[in-house]
Design an enzyme around this catalytic site. Structure first.
Site, short mmCIF file in Angstrom:
data_model
loop_
_atom_site.label_atom_id
_atom_site.label_comp_id
_atom_site.label_asym_id
_atom_site.label_seq_id
_atom_site.Cartn_x
_atom_site.Cartn_y
_atom_site.Cartn_z
N SER A 1 -27.90 -56.83 10.08
CA SER A 1 -27.61 -55.97 11.24
C SER A 1 -27.16 -54.60 10.77
O SER A 1 -26.64 -54.43 9.65
CB SER A 1 -26.50 -56.61 12.09
OG SER A 1 -26.14 -55.78 13.18
N ASP B 1 -26.12 -63.19 5.00
CA ASP B 1 -25.47 -62.93 6.29
C ASP B 1 -25.10 -64.25 6.95
O ASP B 1 -25.77 -65.25 6.76
CB ASP B 1 -26.41 -62.12 7.21
CG ASP B 1 -25.66 -61.31 8.25
OD1 ASP B 1 -25.62 -60.07 8.12
OD2 ASP B 1 -25.08 -61.92 9.18
N ASP C 1 -21.51 -67.03 4.24
CA ASP C 1 -20.26 -66.52 4.80
C ASP C 1 -19.50 -65.94 3.60
O ASP C 1 -19.16 -66.68 2.67
CB ASP C 1 -19.48 -67.68 5.44
CG ASP C 1 -18.15 -67.21 6.02
OD1 ASP C 1 -17.70 -66.10 5.71
OD2 ASP C 1 -17.55 -67.99 6.79
N TYR D 1 -7.93 -54.45 9.29
CA TYR D 1 -9.22 -53.86 8.91
C TYR D 1 -9.00 -52.64 8.01
O TYR D 1 -9.62 -52.52 6.94
CB TYR D 1 -9.96 -53.46 10.19
CG TYR D 1 -11.31 -52.79 9.98
CD1 TYR D 1 -12.44 -53.55 9.66
CD2 TYR D 1 -11.46 -51.41 10.13
CE1 TYR D 1 -13.68 -52.94 9.50
CE2 TYR D 1 -12.69 -50.80 9.97
CZ TYR D 1 -13.81 -51.57 9.65
OH TYR D 1 -15.03 -50.97 9.48
N LYS E 1 -10.09 -52.23 4.17
CA LYS E 1 -11.07 -51.21 3.74
C LYS E 1 -10.43 -50.25 2.73
O LYS E 1 -11.12 -49.74 1.84
CB LYS E 1 -11.60 -50.46 4.96
CG LYS E 1 -12.48 -51.31 5.88
CD LYS E 1 -13.73 -51.82 5.19
CE LYS E 1 -14.75 -52.40 6.16
NZ LYS E 1 -15.96 -52.90 5.48
P1 NAD Z 1 -22.77 -54.96 12.30
O1 NAD Z 1 -21.87 -55.82 13.11
O2 NAD Z 1 -23.96 -54.34 12.94
O3 NAD Z 1 -23.25 -55.75 10.99
C1 NAD Z 1 -22.36 -56.50 10.22
C2 NAD Z 1 -23.09 -57.70 9.66
O4 NAD Z 1 -22.15 -58.42 8.85
C3 NAD Z 1 -23.59 -58.66 10.74
O5 NAD Z 1 -24.95 -59.01 10.50
C4 NAD Z 1 -22.69 -59.87 10.59
O6 NAD Z 1 -23.34 -61.11 10.92
C5 NAD Z 1 -22.33 -59.79 9.12
N1 NAD Z 1 -21.10 -60.52 8.81
C6 NAD Z 1 -19.91 -60.47 9.48
N2 NAD Z 1 -19.04 -61.30 8.92
C7 NAD Z 1 -19.67 -61.90 7.88
C8 NAD Z 1 -19.30 -62.87 6.93
N3 NAD Z 1 -18.09 -63.44 6.94
N4 NAD Z 1 -20.20 -63.25 5.99
C9 NAD Z 1 -21.45 -62.71 5.98
N5 NAD Z 1 -21.88 -61.80 6.88
C10 NAD Z 1 -20.99 -61.41 7.82
O7 NAD Z 1 -21.81 -53.85 11.70
P2 NAD Z 1 -22.14 -52.45 10.95
O8 NAD Z 1 -21.65 -51.39 11.84
O9 NAD Z 1 -23.50 -52.41 10.41
O10 NAD Z 1 -21.09 -52.58 9.76
C11 NAD Z 1 -21.48 -52.70 8.41
C12 NAD Z 1 -20.31 -52.32 7.53
O11 NAD Z 1 -19.96 -50.95 7.77
C13 NAD Z 1 -19.04 -53.13 7.83
O12 NAD Z 1 -18.40 -53.44 6.62
C14 NAD Z 1 -18.21 -52.18 8.65
O13 NAD Z 1 -16.84 -52.46 8.54
C15 NAD Z 1 -18.59 -50.84 8.04
N6 NAD Z 1 -18.35 -49.70 8.94
C16 NAD Z 1 -19.09 -49.53 10.05
C17 NAD Z 1 -18.85 -48.41 10.84
C18 NAD Z 1 -19.63 -48.13 12.11
O14 NAD Z 1 -19.29 -47.19 12.82
N7 NAD Z 1 -20.67 -48.88 12.41
C19 NAD Z 1 -17.85 -47.49 10.48
C20 NAD Z 1 -17.12 -47.73 9.33
C21 NAD Z 1 -17.38 -48.84 8.55
#
Ligand code: NAD
Length: 247
Positions: free
Chosen positions: A13, A34, A60, A152, A156
């Site tokens: 995702s 994932d 996981d 969180y 991070k």
């Molecule tokens: P998203 O929810 O679209 O994707 C996250 C993916 O991680 C999902 O497919 C989910 O199934 C998977 N996941 C969650 N827990 C898991 C686990 N325990 N084991 C394996 N897979 C797991 O989120 P995103 O926005 O694409 O986020 C990706 C990364 O970027 C994350 O680490 C998030 O913290 C970081 N991030 C995102 C943003 C933003 O604005 N989107 C900002 C800062 C940081």
């Protein structure tokens, strides 16, 4: 071009998906780790249609034995992984005084310990190959803090520190370790925070010098550079990709 084997956690995702697609386009074999195995299978299949070899594994990142088993399957089917992108993440928490032990521990487990475990399981393969690239996806909230996200943001911020330690320990093996803390990126995770009213989209766009939120491809292009051969002198660094919101 050398064909390398990459593992992308959270590759089913958002940011992880864009990174998986980009690394495959650039000639790498990609293993998507994932929790959501259906989504991971779908993305792996659509990447395969473009001609790249992929694997989708239900992993996981809070389950060390599961990570070890999945990495073993990658070694067997795709060869030793030498690129690792840790993108799996989850924003939990809530107001600090209401944050439970369970929610705090869950935030640390997914966002920090998951990154630790994936690095510890994969780095020996990189040492054997004398080459490796790790990109840890942290969060711009490490620069700025974020109310309601104690676990969180702590996790991070820990990822940033872990990245620097690994860069120092493993540089001599040809392994670089960097972190990308994204700003607001248009993904399912981000859209959930907007829909729930946690983030005011218009206010955030107004506070962003380039005048938009980011797209997952903005992170993928940065990641693609950091895992390239040419980026071998760059390690232990924090690459903010946030439209100028955080400096
Ligand atoms: P998203 O929810 O679209 O994707 C996250 C993916 O991680 C999902 O497919 C989910 O199934 C998977 N996941 C969650 N827990 C898991 C686990 N325990 N084991 C394996 N897979 C797991 O989120 P995103 O926005 O694409 O986020 C990706 C990364 O970027 C994350 O680490 C998030 O913290 C970081 N991030 C995102 C943003 C933003 O604005 N989107 C900002 C800062 C940081």
């Amino acid at each position: 071009m050398t064909t390398r084997t990459a593992i992308v956690t959270g590759g089913a995702s958002g940011i992880g998906e864009a990174i998986s697609r980009r690394l495959a386009e650039e000639g790498n074999q990609v293993a998507i780790f994932d929790l959501d195995s259906e989504a991971a299978q779908k993305i792996a299949a659509s990447i395969e249609e473009q001609g790249a070899k992929t694997m989708a594994l239900q992993v996981d990142v809070t389950d060390r034995a599961g990570i070890e088993g999945a990495v073993e399957a990658v070694r067997r089917d795709l060869g030793r992984p030498t690129i690792l992108v840790n993108s799996a993440g989850l924003a939990l928490d809530g107001p600090f005084l209401e944050t439970t032990q369970e929610s705090w521990k869950a935030s640390i487990a997914v966002n920090l310990t998951g990154t630790f475990d994936c690095c510890q399981v994969v780095i020996p393969d990189m040492i054997s190959e004398g080459w490796g690239r790790i990109v840890n996806i942290s969060s711009s909230s490490f620069h700025s803090g974020a109310p309601g996200l104690a676990g969180y943001v702590a996790a991070k911020s820990g990822v940033v520190g872990l990245t620097k330690v690994l860069a120092k320990e493993f540089g001599k093996f040809g392994i670089t370790v960097n972190t990308v803390p994204p700003g607001f990126i248009n993904t399912p995770m981000f859209r959930r925070t907007v829909d729930s009213g946690f983030v005011d989209l218009d206010a955030q766009i107004a506070a962003t010098p380039v005048g938009r939120i980011g797209e997952p491809e903005d992170i993928a292009v940065t990641c693609s550079f950091l895992v390239s051969e040419e980026a071998g002198y760059i390690t232990g660094q924090v690459f903010g990709v946030n439209g100028g919101r955080n400096m």
